[in-house]
Scaffold this active site. Structure first.
Site: not given
Length: 488
Positions: A126, A253, A114, A177, A263
């Protein structure tokens, strides 16, 4: 490709067997001078890695995206999502799945980098991540694991030696992750939105084989898949509510098919009990407030059911009825699990008619007196009621008598009741001010000792150890509410 397998890499790439529309093959973008700042030893061992080997430069290069282990097949996953109610086609904008580690016991876990650079799904981003949010995800995901809440986990954090620009210049980092998979409700929405029933079926079949092999054979396998995901999410949300966890960004999501928390951007743990608690700076309407989380989970699962309609039944009306029937079961499943969990938090083994009322009365008083959620249950567990507005109130004293007589009426001893409470009421949580303190020391001063000490305490939340007591202290009163941001 790095071929030194003393580290224990054992990668497979089953996700790449799905139709190509579900992903884009792309290598990570190298960084200038990676440095390992955190490695999760116990997780590494459980995945079949040798932690000492993972500290070597060749392996740090893998965590940084400068090299790939043998068997890696880096790809960015495509998915869609309702973000605060608005539908968008999305995808991994700054993360890459490098493969699936097969553990010594034969289990399969996604290994994802990640912050590994831009992908075709980056939009204007980015593709990079800042050190603070990556360490924050490490801390909170590990705390969730210790609390026995299904979650993605963090294997490693490396700094990149390069700045990341947000509102200010920040040190860049990459998090490794680990997840049972990264298949989301949004992955199914993506397949449905593209209109290919074959692709939707391929995704559903793959998901069943990977996560729910026990429903491989039944005729109504896709209905069974929906049922299993609803069960998993009902259990997960109940566990969140029972410890006062507020996710903050329950977009479709961010709802996994495996039932893991994913998340950790704007999440936080509740201090004083308030159904309307919101920490996320972007959740101005309170859509994902603490008290709304069960309703939002049901809403998200309804989006999954909608996506599955083309394969639930050949007759669309019948498919719609199946979807509605299954979604209607979520609230009952959630309520039952939450109620069972609350009974455990109060040491109640047996069932009595007034148990619901006993629980609701306590929560109403906690909200009225702004009582700290974790510490209230901690004090009840220890049976040491300190001088607080809640405990000093006459209505609480009346409630306490009712509760004590309720404990006395059940067959199990009070000793057993308090032991059950101890196993269900964490003594410590990753309190927001302590997490910020650890991040400030690490990011600003390069001092990771504060974080290490915090992680050590959070690893045993039910220990009730005296050396953890400093982490039980609530934050000092302030006129400025704590705010979280989507940095992860």
């Amino acid at each position: 490709m790095t071929k030194n397998n003393e580290a224990g890499w054992n990668l497979d790439n089953s996700y790449a067997t799905l139709p190509h529309s579900f992903y884009t093959e792309i290598p990570p973008t190298p960084v200038s001078s990676p440095e390992l700042v955190k490695l999760n030893h116990s997780l590494a061992i459980s995945l079949g890695f040798n932690p000492e080997e993972l500290k070597k430069e060749t392996e740090i290069a893998i965590f940084a995206g400068n090299a790939l282990p043998e068997g890696a097949h880096p790809l960015a996953q495509a998915y869609a999502g309702h973000q605060f109610g608005h539908f968008n086609m999305l995808g991994d904008g700054r993360a890459l799945l490098i493969g699936e580690q097969i553990t010594p016991s034969g289990k399969r876990f996604d290994i994802q980098l990640k912050g590994s650079g831009p992908t075709p799904y980056s939009r204007r981003g980015d593709g990079r991540a800042a050190l603070g949010p990556m360490l924050r995800e490490y801390i909170i995901s590990e705390a969730m694991y210790a609390l026995d809440i299904p979650t993605t986990r963090s294997l490693a954090v490396v700094t990149t030696g390069e700045p990341t620009y947000r509102e200010t210049k920040l040190p860049g980092a990459i998090l490794t992750r680990v997840a049972s998979s990264h298949i989301r409700v949004g992955t199914f929405q993506y397949a449905a939105a593209r209109g290919s029933i074959e692709d939707l079926q391929s995704l559903a079949d793959y998901t069943i084989k990977r996560h729910y092999p026990e429903i491989e054979d039944p005729e109504n396998r896709y209905t069974a898949l929906l049922q299993e995901v609803i069960k998993k999410q009902a259990s997960l949300i109940a566990k969140w509510q029972l410890v006062g966890f507020i996710h903050g960004v329950m977009n479709t999501d961010n709802i996994t098919i495996s039932g893991e928390t994913i998340d950790y951007g704007p999440c936080a743990f509740m201090d004083h009990y308030d159904q309307g608690t919101v920490f996320s700076s972007i959740d101005t309407q309170g859509r994902y407030a603490y008290g709304n989380q069960p309703y939002m989970a049901a809403w998200d699962l309804a989006r999954l059911a909608e996506s599955l309609i083309p394969i639930l039944h050949e007759d669309e009306e019948e498919a719609l009825k199946i979807a509605q029937d299954e979604i209607s079961k979520f609230s009952v499943q959630y309520e039952n699990l939450w109620f069972l969990g609350m009974k455990k938090k109060l040491g109640l083994f047996s069932n009595e008619e007034q148990d619901h009322s006993l629980i609701e009365q306590l929560l109403k008083m906690m909200e009225k007196y702004k009582a700290d959620y974790t510490n209230t249950f901690r004090s009840l567990t220890l049976n040491t009621l300190e001088n607080t507005p809640l405990f000093d109130s006459s209505e609480f004293k009346e409630w306490y008598k009712l509760w004590q007589s309720r404990l006395e009426r059940q067959d199990e001893s009070k000793e057993n009741a308090y032991e059950m409470m101890k196993n269900n009421n964490p003594s410590i949580i990753p309190r927001n001010h302590r997490v910020e303190e650890a991040l400030e020391a690490a990011v600003t001063n390069g001092d990771y000792s504060v974080m290490e000490k915090l992680l050590e305490a959070l690893a045993n939340p039910y220990a009730y150890a005296t050396d953890q007591e400093e982490y039980c202290v609530t934050p000092a009163p302030t006129n400025r509410p704590y705010r979280t941001f989507c940095g992860t």
